[in-house]
Structures are given as C-alpha cells and as structure tokens.
Design a protein around this motif. Structure first.
Motif, mmCIF file in Angstrom:
data_model
loop_
_atom_site.group_PDB
_atom_site.id
_atom_site.type_symbol
_atom_site.label_atom_id
_atom_site.label_comp_id
_atom_site.label_asym_id
_atom_site.label_seq_id
_atom_site.Cartn_x
_atom_site.Cartn_y
_atom_site.Cartn_z
ATOM 1 N N ALA A 16 -60.737 60.532 -0.342
ATOM 2 C CA ALA A 16 -61.649 60.338 0.792
ATOM 3 C C ALA A 16 -61.645 61.597 1.661
ATOM 4 O O ALA A 16 -60.589 62.079 2.068
ATOM 5 N N SER A 18 -63.707 62.908 5.042
ATOM 6 C CA SER A 18 -64.615 62.508 6.130
ATOM 7 C C SER A 18 -65.459 61.296 5.751
ATOM 8 O O SER A 18 -66.692 61.337 5.826
ATOM 9 N N GLY A 19 -64.796 60.277 5.283
ATOM 10 C CA GLY A 19 -65.488 59.015 5.009
ATOM 11 C C GLY A 19 -66.268 58.998 3.697
ATOM 12 O O GLY A 19 -66.885 57.991 3.351
ATOM 13 N N VAL A 20 -66.245 60.106 2.947
ATOM 14 C CA VAL A 20 -66.942 60.129 1.651
ATOM 15 C C VAL A 20 -65.884 60.210 0.550
ATOM 16 O O VAL A 20 -64.926 60.984 0.655
ATOM 17 N N GLU A 21 -66.067 59.397 -0.499
ATOM 18 C CA GLU A 21 -65.140 59.479 -1.630
ATOM 19 C C GLU A 21 -65.600 60.613 -2.524
ATOM 20 O O GLU A 21 -66.782 60.671 -2.898
ATOM 21 N N ASN A 350 -68.981 59.835 -3.736
ATOM 22 C CA ASN A 350 -69.060 58.382 -3.912
ATOM 23 C C ASN A 350 -69.372 58.006 -5.371
ATOM 24 O O ASN A 350 -70.374 57.344 -5.659
#
Ligand code: LLP
Length: 436
Positions: A16, A18-21, A350
C-alpha cells in the motif's frame, strides 16, 4: 486475480502506497521503476533465476548419480548481465553462433563453460567457437568435415558432441518441434555412425551426444521413447566402434505456465526425475556406463523471472471489444503473433480490483496481428495506467525487432532489493547507427 498473481515471481508483493495497492517485485515498486526507466520496461528478478537453478540442481542431485550438470540455453535471454549471472552460478552457457559467443566471452564466461550450437554454422561461427568455446555440438557431417580440416595442429581443440535426431517429437507448437524425422536439426542414425568413425579416424575429441526434442512441452513422457532410441544407438555405436559418450544431453524444452489456465503446472523436478530415472535404467539395460547428464534449459530458468511493464495509451470500444492500446507489442514480444501464445496481465496499481469485462491488449504497430493478449478478463483500466505481463523473460527481447522504428526496451535487473539498469533503451540514433 489471485491465481494470476501466482504467475509472477515469488518475490512479488502488493504494497500500500498512499492508499493505493501497488505491485512490487524483488522489493522494488513497479510504478517507481516505470517512472525512472520508462516503458515498455523489462525487469528480471534474480531470485527467481536462482530458484530455478537451485531446483534443477537439487533435482539432479536427488535423482541422478553424480548430479549431472546444467547448460543455460542463452537463446532464451542473452546479454552481459545474464551471461555473467549464469557463469557466476557455475552454469555452462549454450551459445548459438558467433554473436552469442561474443557476448559470453565479453561477459567473462570461462571457455570450459561455453558450448556452441547451430544448425548451419558459418565459417565465422566455427572460428569463434574454436577460440572461445569448450564444447561444440556438431549438427551435421558437413560441419564435422570442416572441423576436422580445422583441427590440424590445434592444441586445445574444443570437445565435440554429436547432435542426433531421434526421429520422434514432443507435443508442442509445430514451430518448436525439433526431434522428428523431417526436422532440419541433427543427424540421423546412419550419419551418426559415419560421424563417430570420422572422429575416431581423425583423432577428434568426441566426448558427448546431444538431442533436443522441442521447446515448451509440459509432459516429460514423450522424451522417454526418444531417449530409448538414442540409447539403442549408443549400444550399437559401442559394439561397432567401442565409443561411449562421457556426456549425454537431452537438450532443454521444459515448459512453464504463461497464464492462469496453465495452472497448476508440473514441477521442474517431475521433468528431471523422469529423465534421470529413464537414463539410468536405460544405461543399465544396455550395459552402458552412466554418462554425465547435462540438461539444457532456457525458458524454465528465465521466463518467470522476467516481467514486462507497459503503459496504456488509448482505450477504445469497438463493436465487440474493449481495446487497451499499449506502448509495446509485437516488436518486443512476437510470441502471440508467431505461435498464438497466450498471456495474462495485471494492472500495476490496485491489481486485485474487480474485473469489468474482457479486454484486448493491442500494441502500437501497424499490424492487425499486433495483439499481445485477447479476450482477457480485466479491470476498468484508464489511459496512463501501467500493466504488468508476467512470464515475459524468455524469447521476447531475443526475438525483438525495430518494426515501425520501435526502440528495444530498457532492461532492469533486480537483486537484493536493488534495481540496476543492465541494458539501456534503444534511441532513435541507434536506428541509423549502421546506415552508411
Ligand atoms: N537446446 C537447444 C538445442 C535448443 O534449440 C533450445 C531451444 C534449448 C536448448 C532451450 O529450450 P527451452 O528450455 O528454452 O525450451 N522461440 C520459441 C522457442 C524456441 C526454442 C529454440 N530452441 C518460443 O518463444 O517459444
């Protein structure tokens, strides 16, 4: 999507940021690598290369007396980094012709670890082989006669192996079969008898026998009858001439899973165990001494280690298709167009998000056949996103072209959490470099 993830090197993780996988391989974030080196980008994870070699070694040690040896088939991926890695791992390196010999020698591969193949070796190939190789695999009687003429007065003449054509093939694409009766490769049995006689007459250092049934097969069984035929021939040769090979190489060819439909896939160990047991039993049955078993894999060592990263440009809807148009295609991976090879892909950001519908991944070149993947269930990918295609390590860059002025991709080597540029991207200047 989880299954698709299994096609990537074992070191692949989803991290992860900054909130993105985001996909990471060998401890390196693919998004950052693509930003730093551009796309299309080929990355090689050394830990995957090492794991494949370890598996071959462990398997040979477990199933064959003396453990045998491994020749890495450089045709799958040959550059200075790959050749240095192979030599460092104690592998022999199979080179086809003067070009690959030059790379291996420049990389510092010791002469004793260089083996040469070629179905129609030129004079330049033979000269290069005489100065840089420890072993030449002789394809035909014409080549043998030329070598015999060159041998006069040469002190450290390379060892010779004879390539036999067993007259049987494995199950694979017709373009990848090499052992059948009408194949252009190797010698028939009568020619083998003649070749052994000639070597003995001329005092040439004949040390081995080689055959290669084809590439990218998934079932070792069909190798069995070919091996039996070769052992029958060796018994015949022993009776007629007293010659026995110190080395026997059944070539390479073990396949890999390219897309989720290929999973699960039999292990390298299944292949090696089959070969080793069959060879040991066959030698015993024919009262032949056990030769050193030298396997010659290419794809099953490098394919999984390599991942290709592309950036999506235009996204189009046609009547029945969703097109994701990439910045690379048949110029860096000809395999889908040439063999109908099937691949898979994941978004780099993602990667496990839900599928939208099937997508067609097209390249930028002026050919309708320039499609890397057809009809692949895929997320809602937007222009500017990155896609990663796993199992891209073998026979992509080696078969690449400058079609439409394509520039060959940069190659990055991952080891111990570090990324190293080992081949720069071609430039437009490279495109006119040879022009006069
Ligand atoms: N030894 C010999 C003599 C070979 O000709 C080959 C491959 C190998 C070993 C290594 O085979 P591997 O283990 O990589 O299957 N361009 C095709 C594959 C051509 C293979 C040529 N010879 C493809 O992309 O599927």
């Amino acid at each position: 999507m989880e299954k698709r993830l299994q096609l990537f090197p074992k070191s692949t993780k989803i991290c992860a940021v900054s909130g993105v996988e985001r996909l990471a391989i060998g401890g390196r974030d693919l998004t950052e690598l693509a930003e730093e080196y551009g796309t299309p980008l080929y990355i090689y994870d050394q830990s995957a290369l090492d794991a494949a070699v370890d598996e071959y070694r462990a398997s040979l040690a477990a199933h064959y007396p003396g453990g045998g040896g491994i020749t890495y088939a450089g045709k799958a991926l040959m550059n200075l980094a790959a050749a240095r890695w192979a030599a460092g791992r104690g592998l022999w390196v199979d080179c086809t012709g003067a070009g690959e010999l030059y790379i291996a020698a420049r990389a510092g591969v010791p002469r004793s670890q260089i083996l040469v193949h070629g179905v129609n070796k030129s004079d330049a190939d033979l000269q290069a082989a005489l100065t840089t190789a420890g072993t030449i695999v002789v394809d035909n009687l014409w080549e043998l006669a030329r070598l015999a003429a060159l041998a006069d007065g040469v002190a450290d003449f390379p060892n010779l192996w004879l390539r036999v054509r067993p007259g049987l093939a494995v199950e694979t694409h017709a373009f990848r079969q090499t052992g059948q009766d009408d194949s252009k490769f190797g010698m028939g049995f009568a020619e083998m008898v003649e070749a052994v006689t000639l070597c003995q007459k001329q005092g040439l250092p004949l040390t081995g026998v080689h055959f290669h049934q084809g590439s990218h097969f998934h079932d070792p069984e069909p190798i069995g009858p070919a091996l039996e035929r070769v052992l029958d021939l060796l018994a015949e040769l022993r009776d007629a001439s007293g010659w026995r090979p110190a080395y026997l190489s059944p070539g390479g060819g073990w396949g890999v899973p390219y897309h989720e439909g290929d999973l699960p896939h039999p292990a390298i160990d299944d292949y090696v165990a089959f070969l080793a047991k069959k060879l040991a039993a066959g030698c015993e049955a024919n009262d032949l001494p056990l030769p050193i078993l030298h396997v010659e894999p290419g794809r099953s060592i490098v394919a999984v280690a390599g991942v290709a990263i592309y950036r999506v440009g235009a996204v189009k809807r046609t009547r029945n298709r969703r097109w994701l148009l990439l910045d690379g295609g048949m110029a860096d991976n000809i395999r889908p167009s040439l063999y109908g090879a099937k691949y898979s892909a994941l978004p780099v950001a993602n990667p496990l998000r839900p599928v939208l519908d099937p997508a067609w991944l097209g390249g930028p070149y002026c050919e309708s056949g320039d499609v890397l993947i057809e009809n692949l269930p895929m997320a809602d990918v937007q222009p500017g996103e990155l896609l990663a295609i796993p199992v891209s390590g073998a026979y992509h860059l080696m078969m690449s072209s400058n079609y439409n002025g394509a520039l060959r991709p940069a190659v990055v080597w991952l080891q111990g959490g570090q990324a190293r540029l080992v081949q720069r991207r071609e430039t437009v200047e490279d495109l006119v470099d040879r022009d006069l």
